[in-house]
Design a protein around this motif. Sequence first.
Motif, PDB file in Angstrom:
ATOM      1  N   VAL A 540      20.058  11.062   0.429  1.00 53.24           N
ATOM      2  CA  VAL A 540      20.744  12.352   0.554  1.00 53.24           C
ATOM      3  C   VAL A 540      21.105  12.569   2.025  1.00 53.24           C
ATOM      4  O   VAL A 540      20.218  12.534   2.878  1.00 53.24           O
ATOM      5  N   PRO A 541      22.399  12.805   2.350  1.00 51.15           N
ATOM      6  CA  PRO A 541      23.546  12.814   1.422  1.00 51.15           C
ATOM      7  C   PRO A 541      23.914  11.393   1.006  1.00 51.15           C
ATOM      8  O   PRO A 541      23.555  10.435   1.687  1.00 51.15           O
ATOM      9  N   PRO A 542      24.624  11.238  -0.111  1.00 52.92           N
ATOM     10  CA  PRO A 542      24.986   9.898  -0.583  1.00 52.92           C
ATOM     11  C   PRO A 542      25.904   9.185   0.404  1.00 52.92           C
ATOM     12  O   PRO A 542      26.623   9.820   1.175  1.00 52.92           O
ATOM     13  N   ILE A 543      25.854   7.872   0.381  1.00 52.39           N
ATOM     14  CA  ILE A 543      26.695   7.097   1.293  1.00 52.39           C
ATOM     15  C   ILE A 543      28.163   7.192   0.863  1.00 52.39           C
ATOM     16  O   ILE A 543      28.473   7.496  -0.284  1.00 52.39           O
ATOM     17  N   ILE A 544      29.042   6.931   1.814  1.00 47.73           N
ATOM     18  CA  ILE A 544      30.483   6.976   1.556  1.00 47.73           C
ATOM     19  C   ILE A 544      30.946   5.588   1.130  1.00 47.73           C
ATOM     20  O   ILE A 544      30.570   4.584   1.746  1.00 47.73           O
TER      21      ILE A 544
END
Length: 622
Positions: A540-544
């Motif tokens: 968190v946050p998710p990877i791009i």
Amino acid sequence: MAPPLSSWPWASLRVYKYFLLAPLAWKVGQEWLEQGGAPLWSPWLHLLLLFSARGLTYQFWFSYSNMLFLTRRRRVVPDGVDFRQIDHEWDWDNLLILQTLIGASVVNGPLGPGLDHVRVWDPRGLAIALLLHVGFSEPVFYWAHRALHRAPIFGQYHAAHHSTPVTHPLTAAFGTPLEALLLTLTIGVPLAGAFLMGAGSIGLIYLYLLAFDYLRSMGYSNVEVVSHRVFQAVPALRYILYTPTYLSLHHREKDSNFCLFMPLFDLLGGTLNTKSWELQKEIYQGKNDVVPEFVFLAHVVDIMSSMHVPFVLRSISSVPFENHLVLLPFWPVAFTGMLLMWCFSKTFVVSSYCLRGRLHQTWTVPRYGFQYFIPAAKKGINHQIELAIVRADRIGVKVLSLAALNKNEALNGGGTLFVERHPDLRVRVVHGNTLTAAVILNEIPSNTKDVFLTGATSKLGRAIALYLCRKKIKVMMLTMSSERFLKIQREAPAEFQQYLVQVTKYQPAQNCKTWLVGKWLSPREQRWAAPGTHFHQFVVPPIIGFRRDCTYGKLAAMRLPKDVQGVGSCEYTMERGVVHACHAGGVVHFLEGWKHHEVGAIDVDRIDVVWKAALKHGFTPS
């Protein structure tokens, strides 16, 4: 073929319907250029300003009625507004568009030139408008409303407005064109009368229209705002001003309480619901204030996502979160809100839903994602979480589940800190990560031979590694700490320890097509993955997703059971009806009635147990 005036002519335009107001903006632009400055007396400008102000009035009441931390004790109907109702009422502002276009036709007609020299204010106009409202608008609306409830008119024109028993401020403006024209007549006659008698003014138009929208939104707000003591002190007020309870009874029982704002006409027409005032008193005193049995303790991720909470914009919160351009102008407001939350630190109730007849709520700690990584903020954050747990325990909550950063290992040991400080807690504290691990593990194809694991020594990384090695799957654990790796490796049965391999760089994973990501990956780090790699995520946050030749999984999540009720907002980036796996894990813990705390390290032996329990209760992989 649909009856006339039962559907909107611009229904197919969807969001492009707002271009119907473009000619007004064009007129304002022309006058601006001609006058060399803002055309403050332009009727076109005032029509656009009124459209905006009226929309903000409905929005104000929408936001207020959804602020559960302020209104939950005085809600008339405790049920939430679900996605079906939200979609059904999506075009609620058609009323405002229609009335703005009617206003434009008046300005562009024979009466238009006479509006150029209208007064700013004339108190006589207000007196005339009030007399016409009471003498014409109220009784006409009352009888027309009763007529709308007769067959077959009800099914053709009014049934959609009554399709849900949970009233809402935006429900107040939702309806068919026929209903909108009735409301336009109700509004228009008092204003027209004042102007025809030479007492009209710009101020009257603003005051009357905004007061009309304010009272209508208030009645539909589903929240009692006027104390029953006021009605007891001034009994006549009961017949002058309606209440949300009064209006809600009409929507649930349909054969009573037809008035616009004044119950006097229901009294005269013999349609007054006798339960209205006693029920209003009970609701104001907290009759519908039910203690939730399960609480999910969330937190704000960042300033942009703070505008995704249910009480800001329904069109935003009812769909998965994205950084919409339309939100950028509101960033300063959200930033100010963040500062206020720091000053008045208190856990907020932001949403609720019902599952198996039991109330579940989401509370949020007034802290933002970046704050969790500031060492000086650690003590304050833990204090806020602890206060929420103690409060939940005091009011009788059975299970409290911690979201993402609220159970950070470095912050509080995955919730262990609070259980140790309060050994006599009745509320069960749950991090929900056992189900998170189960979701991730069940996403991995059965024929997988090896995986690459980042965040390998985290709570989730450890559990995933120990589970997979028992399946004889080689786990390349990315960590610089040999001590932490060896500690995890020794936890595995001796015959499976060989399947756990420590790696300190990304190069060994360049031929592995299953990456389990528990630590954020930069574009440079993602380059080491082989084409066709799938990135499973628990970060968190998710990877791009930078790689077009690879696929990216979403955060571990599960779809709520089909019998859930009152869900009308999406949980961060999740789809409708989908929640993070740790949220679902807490719900499963509650439904199973387990009496243990789920804090600290994940019990690998319980992963399959929790997974099977989730499926048994109707949760499904998203």
